[in-house]
Design an enzyme around this catalytic site. Structure first.
Site, PDB file in Angstrom:
ATOM      1  N   ASP A  32       0.876  -1.098   0.185  1.00  0.00           N
ATOM      2  CA  ASP A  32      -0.046   0.049  -0.092  1.00  0.00           C
ATOM      3  C   ASP A  32       0.818   1.151   0.182  1.00  0.00           C
ATOM      4  OD1 ASP A  32      -1.925  -1.823  -0.022  1.00  0.00           O
ATOM      5  OD2 ASP A  32      -2.910  -0.989   2.152  1.00  0.00           O
ATOM      6  N   TYR A  35       2.514   1.798  -3.340  1.00  0.00           N
ATOM      7  CA  TYR A  35       1.035   2.654  -4.249  1.00  0.00           C
ATOM      8  C   TYR A  35       0.843   4.101  -3.878  1.00  0.00           C
ATOM      9  CZ  TYR A  35      -3.349   3.217  -6.531  1.00  0.00           C
ATOM     10  OH  TYR A  35      -4.356   3.672  -7.502  1.00  0.00           O
ATOM     11  N   ASP A  36       0.920   4.212  -2.586  1.00  0.00           N
ATOM     12  CA  ASP A  36       0.758   5.758  -2.253  1.00  0.00           C
ATOM     13  C   ASP A  36       1.889   6.570  -2.818  1.00  0.00           C
ATOM     14  OD1 ASP A  36      -1.741   4.799  -0.935  1.00  0.00           O
ATOM     15  OD2 ASP A  36      -0.754   4.849   1.010  1.00  0.00           O
ATOM     16  N   SER A  81     -34.729  -7.898 -15.269  1.00  0.00           N
ATOM     17  CA  SER A  81     -34.706  -8.745 -13.952  1.00  0.00           C
ATOM     18  C   SER A  81     -34.940 -10.144 -14.221  1.00  0.00           C
ATOM     19  CB  SER A  81     -35.607  -8.187 -12.925  1.00  0.00           C
ATOM     20  OG  SER A  81     -36.898  -8.628 -13.431  1.00  0.00           O
ATOM     21  N   LEU A  82     -34.700 -10.925 -13.097  1.00  0.00           N
ATOM     22  CA  LEU A  82     -34.463 -12.560 -13.357  1.00  0.00           C
ATOM     23  C   LEU A  82     -35.661 -13.207 -12.825  1.00  0.00           C
ATOM     24  CD1 LEU A  82     -30.656 -13.063 -12.512  1.00  0.00           C
ATOM     25  CD2 LEU A  82     -31.831 -12.859 -14.467  1.00  0.00           C
ATOM     26  N   GLU A 112     -22.948 -17.778 -11.151  1.00  0.00           N
ATOM     27  CA  GLU A 112     -22.345 -16.644 -10.564  1.00  0.00           C
ATOM     28  C   GLU A 112     -23.091 -16.442  -9.145  1.00  0.00           C
ATOM     29  OE1 GLU A 112     -23.250 -13.636 -13.585  1.00  0.00           O
ATOM     30  OE2 GLU A 112     -21.952 -14.422 -14.938  1.00  0.00           O
ATOM     31  N   LYS A 114     -25.062 -14.185  -6.572  1.00  0.00           N
ATOM     32  CA  LYS A 114     -25.885 -13.116  -6.747  1.00  0.00           C
ATOM     33  C   LYS A 114     -25.658 -12.192  -5.432  1.00  0.00           C
ATOM     34  CE  LYS A 114     -30.671 -12.049  -7.456  1.00  0.00           C
ATOM     35  NZ  LYS A 114     -30.786 -10.949  -6.777  1.00  0.00           N
ATOM     36  N   ASP A 116     -25.719  -9.034  -2.991  1.00  0.00           N
ATOM     37  CA  ASP A 116     -26.801  -8.173  -2.687  1.00  0.00           C
ATOM     38  C   ASP A 116     -26.377  -6.638  -2.636  1.00  0.00           C
ATOM     39  OD1 ASP A 116     -29.378  -7.842  -1.972  1.00  0.00           O
ATOM     40  OD2 ASP A 116     -29.054  -8.589   0.135  1.00  0.00           O
ATOM     41  N   GLU A 172     -23.010  -5.200 -10.324  1.00  0.00           N
ATOM     42  CA  GLU A 172     -23.652  -5.089  -8.793  1.00  0.00           C
ATOM     43  C   GLU A 172     -22.732  -4.259  -8.115  1.00  0.00           C
ATOM     44  OE1 GLU A 172     -26.689  -6.276  -8.961  1.00  0.00           O
ATOM     45  OE2 GLU A 172     -27.450  -6.393  -6.504  1.00  0.00           O
ATOM     46  N   TYR A 224     -20.934  -8.315 -14.044  1.00  0.00           N
ATOM     47  CA  TYR A 224     -21.445  -9.498 -14.547  1.00  0.00           C
ATOM     48  C   TYR A 224     -22.004  -9.756 -15.818  1.00  0.00           C
ATOM     49  CZ  TYR A 224     -25.868  -7.600 -12.491  1.00  0.00           C
ATOM     50  OH  TYR A 224     -26.786  -6.655 -12.082  1.00  0.00           O
ATOM     51  N   LYS A 289     -26.811 -18.834 -15.807  1.00  0.00           N
ATOM     52  CA  LYS A 289     -27.113 -18.269 -17.026  1.00  0.00           C
ATOM     53  C   LYS A 289     -26.577 -19.522 -18.205  1.00  0.00           C
ATOM     54  CE  LYS A 289     -26.062 -13.625 -15.641  1.00  0.00           C
ATOM     55  NZ  LYS A 289     -24.761 -12.564 -15.471  1.00  0.00           N
ATOM     56  N   LYS A 313     -32.419 -18.394  -5.139  1.00  0.00           N
ATOM     57  CA  LYS A 313     -32.299 -17.478  -4.031  1.00  0.00           C
ATOM     58  C   LYS A 313     -32.159 -18.260  -2.822  1.00  0.00           C
ATOM     59  CE  LYS A 313     -34.776 -13.422  -5.063  1.00  0.00           C
ATOM     60  NZ  LYS A 313     -34.477 -12.226  -4.243  1.00  0.00           N
ATOM     61  N   CYS A 407     -33.921  -5.822  40.040  1.00  0.00           N
ATOM     62  CA  CYS A 407     -33.619  -6.864  39.354  1.00  0.00           C
ATOM     63  C   CYS A 407     -34.612  -8.034  39.453  1.00  0.00           C
ATOM     64  CB  CYS A 407     -32.048  -7.380  39.792  1.00  0.00           C
ATOM     65  SG  CYS A 407     -31.835  -9.229  39.247  1.00  0.00           S
ATOM     66  N   CYS A 410     -33.338 -11.016  41.746  1.00  0.00           N
ATOM     67  CA  CYS A 410     -33.014 -11.005  43.215  1.00  0.00           C
ATOM     68  C   CYS A 410     -33.522  -9.804  43.949  1.00  0.00           C
ATOM     69  CB  CYS A 410     -31.610 -11.017  43.467  1.00  0.00           C
ATOM     70  SG  CYS A 410     -30.745  -9.360  42.826  1.00  0.00           S
ATOM     71  N   CYS A 425     -27.005  -5.044  37.885  1.00  0.00           N
ATOM     72  CA  CYS A 425     -27.649  -5.499  39.198  1.00  0.00           C
ATOM     73  C   CYS A 425     -26.758  -5.394  40.192  1.00  0.00           C
ATOM     74  CB  CYS A 425     -28.041  -7.181  39.135  1.00  0.00           C
ATOM     75  SG  CYS A 425     -28.641  -7.668  40.634  1.00  0.00           S
ATOM     76  N   CYS A 431     -27.552 -12.597  43.768  1.00  0.00           N
ATOM     77  CA  CYS A 431     -28.338 -12.531  42.714  1.00  0.00           C
ATOM     78  C   CYS A 431     -28.215 -13.973  41.744  1.00  0.00           C
ATOM     79  CB  CYS A 431     -28.073 -11.422  41.476  1.00  0.00           C
ATOM     80  SG  CYS A 431     -29.146 -11.669  40.034  1.00  0.00           S
TER      81      CYS A 431
HETATM   82  S1  IVH Z   1     -27.684 -10.779 -14.427  1.00  0.00           S
HETATM   83  C1  IVH Z   1     -30.440 -10.216 -17.778  1.00  0.00           C
HETATM   84  N1  IVH Z   1     -26.011 -11.728 -12.481  1.00  0.00           N
HETATM   85  O1  IVH Z   1     -30.153  -9.423  -9.357  1.00  0.00           O
HETATM   86  C2  IVH Z   1     -29.348 -10.698 -16.887  1.00  0.00           C
HETATM   87  N2  IVH Z   1     -27.966 -10.292 -11.774  1.00  0.00           N
HETATM   88  O2  IVH Z   1     -33.045  -9.991 -10.400  1.00  0.00           O
HETATM   89  C3  IVH Z   1     -29.981  -9.690 -15.522  1.00  0.00           C
HETATM   90  N3  IVH Z   1     -27.889  -9.363  -9.432  1.00  0.00           N
HETATM   91  O3  IVH Z   1     -31.101  -6.633 -10.946  1.00  0.00           O
HETATM   92  C4  IVH Z   1     -29.107  -9.607 -14.366  1.00  0.00           C
HETATM   93  N4  IVH Z   1     -25.742 -10.548  -9.087  1.00  0.00           N
HETATM   94  O4  IVH Z   1     -29.132  -6.466  -9.234  1.00  0.00           O
HETATM   95  C5  IVH Z   1     -27.176 -10.957 -12.932  1.00  0.00           C
HETATM   96  N5  IVH Z   1     -24.427 -12.177 -11.147  1.00  0.00           N
HETATM   97  C6  IVH Z   1     -25.392 -11.443 -11.415  1.00  0.00           C
HETATM   98  C7  IVH Z   1     -26.108 -10.651 -10.528  1.00  0.00           C
HETATM   99  C8  IVH Z   1     -27.344 -10.300 -10.741  1.00  0.00           C
HETATM  100  C9  IVH Z   1     -26.806  -9.730  -8.717  1.00  0.00           C
HETATM  101  C10 IVH Z   1     -29.006  -8.730  -9.360  1.00  0.00           C
HETATM  102  C11 IVH Z   1     -29.051  -7.659 -10.301  1.00  0.00           C
HETATM  103  C12 IVH Z   1     -30.468  -7.808 -10.851  1.00  0.00           C
HETATM  104  C13 IVH Z   1     -31.102  -8.843 -10.092  1.00  0.00           C
HETATM  105  C14 IVH Z   1     -31.992  -9.723 -11.126  1.00  0.00           C
END
Ligand code: IVH
Length: 676
Positions: A32, A35-36, A81-82, A112, A114, A116, A172, A224, A289, A313, A407, A410, A425, A431
């Site tokens: 580090d 780098y600095d 979304s998925l 992969e 997921k 959060d 993400e 991703y 995927k 999930k 308490c 006691c 206490c 006690c």
């Molecule tokens: S793929 C078409 N890959 O999950 C592909 N999503 O419900 C769409 N997420 O909104 C997303 N990790 O926020 C993908 N490795 C990952 C992910 C990921 C987290 C979240 C992302 C998306 C939600 C899908």
């Protein structure tokens, strides 16, 4: 002076490369500090030559707050979304649908984690980061370019000399747990509201009006997906594209993996779930995927989500339930701790009915009221906690809680000293709750380690009046216990043997068992080594205690106050009478300062020493044993099947000793290391 242009270019290139090694590959090549130093050199040159400034420079992550922050941006391709699966069967059903649509199994899957956090897209034009946007409704999001520029893992410039004309990637943004804990600690210190989880904290950081604030929040990102590509490489599979992204400097999660078939998917899912608490960030599932892009195009999209991907999930670690009441426990130090009584709720793999609330202020800070609907979290082996109330569900009938004045165990008053977070206490060993907890600690693993003397037995001893303080354990006779349910000759004999063995525990253990505030195992061993007897510790002057390395003024004050309490002095007398040894023999033939100033780390198993034996051998000679390797470590002792500490030692150039060299260290001190 030489033309600075070349050096500035060189420094920018080096900093980009080392930042990539650190943030993307997790495999830094320089320290580090190294780098600095490069960073400061670049800053210096840039301020001396403002004409050579560039917005892409690694020094320019935090710019002036721009006016277009949070302006609407239309996504070039919709951010879908998925679909979710919650069981392996649902994943298998999805694979079945793929098979029917394609008329065959797809040629492999990409798995992969997921993560959060929140989804964002990054746009690179000619390899330069030109835009970042939140997902929004999937069609339009908000411009967060200035804030995403401050995320250190996000490259401002792609690596390599073949950048695509336009590339939009998705990923993400998340807050690592260490950053989250640090942030909440700061919030608490400043009396600000705590963030309930890393995802909310990450969302808050991305939506900051001042990018300088976002920069302090230590966000990270995993990329991703390629969202849009113009004038770039032709990928054949999703895995291909991830490899390309990673090679060009984008942070791709190393846990991403290609698997051949459904079995491989289910295997990945199981091991990801198993490892989910060891990652340093929160995951809520696995994204699967279809790997070949040709198969993906054939499968296409529904109106909401791709058919070629699904999110598995993990079972939720947060649930809502009702806070039925708040009660208190009295612990071994007399501390009165409130806990939540909950309507039973299944969360994180277990039914939770209680959760600690730590102290009075915590109840106030979380604004918990009896009758509230609350969020309960239970993650892995971590004890369940009440995250907070769902204030929007209040009816007005909820009741605030106050610490009881007496308490409940006691009847003695509960007091809280000025400036202290904990209420106590005042009943001492009268006690029953405090006595039970004290005995459990005294006899437990960290204390006198009396095998077979757990909560159940302690409960029996107390309820039968057989023991009224720790010394009572050593006055027990077999006939006291014989005849109680579950207590026959053999079990009573075993307990008596275990109690007998505990009479001769080293002084350090006895000190730990006594539970003197601030005196844990390390401090206790230090005291034992220095004074060798309980009597000398009780009578030690403040100066003598304070002169010991590792014992600060607060510990000194705590020992002095404990030792001057007549009740504690009487307890020590009773322990002596009951045959408990109150001192250690003088170690023979040991030079007690040969390892002064030496810190060693021990990893793996040694032939001639137990872990504790090796530790005492070092400490008896005035040295220290540390748990992790740093530049300050004198040497790392490596036994059979060593852990990552040996690797770390190698990286830092700390000497590595086998058992023979360790013995030499004990005999001669660290001098020979320098000659070697
Ligand atoms: S793929 C078409 N890959 O999950 C592909 N999503 O419900 C769409 N997420 O909104 C997303 N990790 O926020 C993908 N490795 C990952 C992910 C990921 C987290 C979240 C992302 C998306 C939600 C899908």
């Amino acid at each position: 002076m030489a033309d600075p242009t070349a050096r500035i270019e060189e420094l920018r290139r080096l900093l980009r490369y080392h930042s990539y090694r650190y943030h993307v590959l997790d495999d830094p090549e320089i320290s580090d500090a190294g780098y600095d130093a490069l960073f400061r050199e670049l800053e210096g040159l840039e301020s001396a030559h403002p004409d050579l400034a560039s917005p892409d420079s690694p020094t320019q992550r935090v710019g002036a707050p721009p006016s277009d922050l949070f302006a609407e941006v239309a996504h070039r391709e919709r951010m879908f979304s998925l679909d979710n699966a919650e069981t392996p069967e649902q994943v298998a059903a999805w694979a079945g649908r793929l098979q029917r649509q394609l008329g065959r199994q797809p040629a492999g899957f990409a798995c992969e984690l997921k993560v959060d956090g929140l989804a964002v897209s990054l746009t690179y034009r000619g390899g330069r980061l030109t835009g970042a946007a939140t997902r929004g409704d999937g069609v339009t999001g908000e411009d967060v370019t200035a804030n995403l520029r401050t995320v250190l893992g996000v490259p401002l410039v792609l690596l390599g000399d073949d950048p695509p004309a336009v590339m939009e990637v998705r990923g993400e943004v998340y807050m690592p747990l260490a950053a989250f804990d640090a942030l909440n600690e700061t919030q608490a210190e400043m009396g600000e509201r705590l963030f309930v989880n890393p995802r909310n904290a990450a969302a808050g950081a991305v939506r900051q009006k001042d990018p300088a604030v976002t920069a302090t929040r230590r966000l990270a990102m995993w990329v991703y997906q390629v969202g849009y590509l113009e004038g770039g490489p032709a990928f054949r599979s999703h895995t291909d594209s991830l490899r390309w992204l990673r090679d060009h400097g984008l942070p791709v999660n190393p846990a991403s993996e290609h698997v051949d078939d459904l079995d491989g998917v289910l295997h990945y899912v199981a091991s990801a779930e198993h490892a989910r608490h060891d990652l340093g960030y929160q995951t809520d599932g696995v994204v699967i995927k279809v790997d070949p892009l040709a198969d993906q195009s054939e499968l296409g999209f529904t109106s909401k989500s791709p058919r070629w991907a699904i999110a598995y999930k993990f079972p939720p670690e947060e649930q809502t339930t009702r806070l039925i009441g708040i009660e208190v426990n009295v612990g071994r130090t007399g501390a009165v701790t409130p806990f939540a009584v909950l309507e039973p709720v299944f969360v994180g793999g277990a039914t939770v009915t209680n959760a600690t609330l730590h102290n009075q202020d915590e109840v106030a800070r979380k604004d918990l009221r009896i009758g509230d609907t609350v969020i309960v979290r239970r993650a892995g082996d971590v004890i369940p906690e009440v995250v907070g109330p769902v204030a929007s569900l209040r009816t007005g009938a909820e009741q605030t809680w106050k610490m009881p004045r007496k308490c409940p165990f006691c009847g003695n008053p509960i007091t809280r000293a000025e400036g202290e977070a904990v209420a106590r206490c005042t009943g001492g060993f009268d006690c029953p709750s405090r006595l039970r907890e004290y005995l459990a600690h005294f006899a437990g693993r960290g204390g006198m380690d009396i095998e077979g003397l757990g909560y159940k037995t302690i409960h029996l001893l107390l309820s039968e009046g057989l023991v009224t303080d720790p010394s009572g354990i050593f006055r027990l006779r077999p006939e006291d216990l014989l005849g109680f349910e579950g207590w026959g000759e053999v079990s009573v004999g075993n307990l008596m043997t275990a109690i007998d063995a505990a009479r001769d525990r080293p002084l350090g253990r006895l000190l730990t068992a006594l539970g003197i505030p601030l005196v844990g195992g390390t401090v206790a061993r230090t005291l034992a080594r220095r004074f060798l007897s309980m009597e000398r510790i009780m009578d030690a002057a403040e100066e003598d205690l304070g002169a010991i390395d590792g014992i600060g003024p607060e510990i000194v004050a705590s020992i002095r106050s404990w030792a001057s309490d007549p009740g504690n002095r009487a307890l020590i007398g009773r322990l002596a009478q009951a045959g408990v040894r109150l001192g250690d023999p003088q170690p023979e033939g040991v030079d007690r300062s040969v390892l002064a100033g030496v810190t060693v780390v021990i990893t793996g198993t040694l032939d001639g020493f137990t872990r504790e034996g090796a530790r005492s051998a070092v400490e008896d000679r005035g040295g220290k044993v540390a748990g992790s390797v740093s530049r300050k470590t004198t040497a790392v002792v490596v036994g059979e099947s060593p852990g990552s500490k040996a690797v770390r030692a190698q990286e830092l150039g700390v000497p590595i000793l086998d058992e023979a060299a360790f013995s030499r260290l004990l005999a001669e001190g660290a001098g020979f290391l320098e000659q070697a």
